[in-house]
Design a protein around this motif. Structure first.
Motif, mmCIF file in Angstrom:
data_model
loop_
_atom_site.group_PDB
_atom_site.id
_atom_site.type_symbol
_atom_site.label_atom_id
_atom_site.label_comp_id
_atom_site.label_asym_id
_atom_site.label_seq_id
_atom_site.Cartn_x
_atom_site.Cartn_y
_atom_site.Cartn_z
ATOM 1 N N ALA A 131 0.813 -1.220 0.000
ATOM 2 C CA ALA A 131 0.000 0.000 0.000
ATOM 3 C C ALA A 131 0.848 1.273 0.000
ATOM 4 O O ALA A 131 0.507 2.251 -0.639
ATOM 5 C CB ALA A 131 -0.951 -0.002 1.188
ATOM 6 N N GLY A 132 1.951 1.297 0.697
ATOM 7 C CA GLY A 132 2.776 2.501 0.801
ATOM 8 C C GLY A 132 3.533 2.833 -0.474
ATOM 9 O O GLY A 132 3.905 3.984 -0.689
ATOM 10 N N SER A 133 3.784 1.863 -1.316
ATOM 11 C CA SER A 133 4.596 2.122 -2.509
ATOM 12 C C SER A 133 3.755 2.526 -3.723
ATOM 13 O O SER A 133 4.299 2.933 -4.730
ATOM 14 C CB SER A 133 5.432 0.895 -2.846
ATOM 15 O OG SER A 133 4.594 -0.162 -3.254
ATOM 16 N N ARG A 134 2.446 2.411 -3.644
ATOM 17 C CA ARG A 134 1.591 2.752 -4.790
ATOM 18 C C ARG A 134 1.705 4.229 -5.149
ATOM 19 O O ARG A 134 1.803 4.593 -6.307
ATOM 20 C CB ARG A 134 0.143 2.393 -4.497
ATOM 21 C CG ARG A 134 -0.084 0.913 -4.456
ATOM 22 C CD ARG A 134 -1.511 0.576 -4.177
ATOM 23 N NE ARG A 134 -1.646 -0.876 -4.092
ATOM 24 C CZ ARG A 134 -2.609 -1.486 -3.468
ATOM 25 N NH1 ARG A 134 -3.545 -0.788 -2.855
ATOM 26 N NH2 ARG A 134 -2.664 -2.784 -3.448
ATOM 27 N N THR A 135 1.686 5.081 -4.153
ATOM 28 C CA THR A 135 1.771 6.518 -4.395
ATOM 29 C C THR A 135 3.112 6.879 -5.018
ATOM 30 O O THR A 135 3.182 7.665 -5.964
ATOM 31 C CB THR A 135 1.567 7.301 -3.091
ATOM 32 O OG1 THR A 135 0.347 6.880 -2.504
ATOM 33 C CG2 THR A 135 1.535 8.785 -3.337
ATOM 34 N N GLY A 136 4.186 6.314 -4.517
ATOM 35 C CA GLY A 136 5.519 6.582 -5.063
ATOM 36 C C GLY A 136 5.632 6.162 -6.513
ATOM 37 O O GLY A 136 6.223 6.863 -7.335
ATOM 38 N N PHE A 137 5.050 5.028 -6.843
ATOM 39 C CA PHE A 137 5.076 4.558 -8.219
ATOM 40 C C PHE A 137 4.326 5.522 -9.130
ATOM 41 O O PHE A 137 4.812 5.892 -10.197
ATOM 42 C CB PHE A 137 4.469 3.163 -8.318
ATOM 43 C CG PHE A 137 4.333 2.670 -9.727
ATOM 44 C CD1 PHE A 137 5.440 2.193 -10.410
ATOM 45 C CD2 PHE A 137 3.112 2.697 -10.378
ATOM 46 C CE1 PHE A 137 5.329 1.748 -11.710
ATOM 47 C CE2 PHE A 137 2.994 2.260 -11.666
ATOM 48 C CZ PHE A 137 4.099 1.780 -12.334
ATOM 49 N N LEU A 138 3.138 5.923 -8.731
ATOM 50 C CA LEU A 138 2.348 6.827 -9.558
ATOM 51 C C LEU A 138 3.043 8.170 -9.742
ATOM 52 O O LEU A 138 3.056 8.719 -10.843
ATOM 53 C CB LEU A 138 0.956 7.030 -8.944
ATOM 54 C CG LEU A 138 0.004 5.850 -9.081
ATOM 55 C CD1 LEU A 138 -1.299 6.145 -8.356
ATOM 56 C CD2 LEU A 138 -0.256 5.530 -10.532
ATOM 57 N N VAL A 139 3.644 8.706 -8.678
ATOM 58 C CA VAL A 139 4.360 9.974 -8.785
ATOM 59 C C VAL A 139 5.543 9.823 -9.746
ATOM 60 O O VAL A 139 5.765 10.664 -10.612
ATOM 61 C CB VAL A 139 4.822 10.468 -7.395
ATOM 62 C CG1 VAL A 139 5.799 11.624 -7.523
ATOM 63 C CG2 VAL A 139 3.623 10.866 -6.548
ATOM 64 N N GLY A 140 6.288 8.759 -9.625
ATOM 65 C CA GLY A 140 7.426 8.523 -10.522
ATOM 66 C C GLY A 140 6.993 8.348 -11.959
ATOM 67 O O GLY A 140 7.612 8.884 -12.884
ATOM 68 N N VAL A 167 5.767 13.451 -17.765
ATOM 69 C CA VAL A 167 5.873 14.900 -17.955
ATOM 70 C C VAL A 167 7.234 15.261 -18.549
ATOM 71 O O VAL A 167 7.328 16.071 -19.472
ATOM 72 C CB VAL A 167 5.623 15.648 -16.626
ATOM 73 C CG1 VAL A 167 6.017 17.106 -16.720
ATOM 74 C CG2 VAL A 167 4.169 15.513 -16.221
ATOM 75 N N ILE A 168 8.296 14.662 -18.036
ATOM 76 C CA ILE A 168 9.642 14.941 -18.563
ATOM 77 C C ILE A 168 9.730 14.531 -20.031
ATOM 78 O O ILE A 168 10.265 15.271 -20.866
ATOM 79 C CB ILE A 168 10.725 14.230 -17.718
ATOM 80 C CG1 ILE A 168 10.827 14.902 -16.349
ATOM 81 C CG2 ILE A 168 12.075 14.235 -18.419
ATOM 82 C CD1 ILE A 168 11.705 14.154 -15.362
ATOM 83 N N ALA A 169 9.178 13.367 -20.368
ATOM 84 C CA ALA A 169 9.198 12.913 -21.762
ATOM 85 C C ALA A 169 8.416 13.872 -22.655
ATOM 86 O O ALA A 169 8.847 14.202 -23.763
ATOM 87 C CB ALA A 169 8.630 11.506 -21.870
ATOM 88 N N ALA A 170 7.265 14.344 -22.184
ATOM 89 C CA ALA A 170 6.456 15.276 -22.976
ATOM 90 C C ALA A 170 7.187 16.596 -23.188
ATOM 91 O O ALA A 170 7.159 17.169 -24.282
ATOM 92 C CB ALA A 170 5.111 15.511 -22.296
ATOM 93 N N VAL A 171 7.862 17.093 -22.153
ATOM 94 C CA VAL A 171 8.605 18.355 -22.271
ATOM 95 C C VAL A 171 9.755 18.195 -23.273
ATOM 96 O O VAL A 171 9.954 19.052 -24.137
ATOM 97 C CB VAL A 171 9.122 18.821 -20.893
ATOM 98 C CG1 VAL A 171 10.145 19.928 -21.027
ATOM 99 C CG2 VAL A 171 7.962 19.272 -20.021
#
Length: 138
Positions: free
Chosen positions: A104-113, A119-123
């Motif tokens: 449960a704790g790593s789901r947020t980190g994965f989504l943020v990454g 976003v970096i790829a789009a830029v």
């Protein structure tokens, strides 16, 4: 190789074009025909006229021989789109699997990454497209 291109190669050699240029030119013209889906006669005209233009004009012969077709901006191929679709499906499956089976704790980190990477790829892609557009315009 099609008889049209065999005949063209023979006529170019007879016109004094070096063998390396003959094979390169014939390969390029065959690739143009394969991409367009037309016959060589439809694309370039009669073989004798094309050979005369290519062997007599020197450096501008290539530009005169090519049809007036605008260059494509992006690569378009059925194989390329199949690859993109499969890759996109793979990314979706990996993301869904991670979200379903990760602690449960790593789901947020994965989504943020994942979102930060997107976003970096789009830029980077936007910067490159603008730079290429400016170069083509100027």
């Amino acid at each position: 190789m099609a008889p049209y291109f065999d005949d063209l190669a023979e006529r170019l050699r007879a016109g004094g074009v070096p063998a390396s240029e003959v094979s390169e030119t014939v390969d390029e013209l065959a690739a143009c025909v394969a991409e367009s889906g037309k016959s060589p006669e439809e694309e370039f005209g009669p073989v004798d006229e094309l050979a005369a233009r290519l062997s007599s004009s020197g450096d501008d012969a290539w530009e005169q021989a090519l049809p007036d077709v605008p260059a494509r901006r992006f690569f378009r191929s059925k194989r390329f789109y199949v690859f993109l679709s499969c890759y996109g499906a793979f990314v979706v499956v990996v993301c869904a699997g991670w979200l379903a089976f990760a602690p449960a704790g790593s789901r947020t980190g994965f989504l943020v990454g994942f979102l930060l990477g997107a976003v970096i790829a789009a830029v980077l892609m936007t910067v490159r497209l603008r730079r290429d557009h400016r170069r083509l315009v100027s």
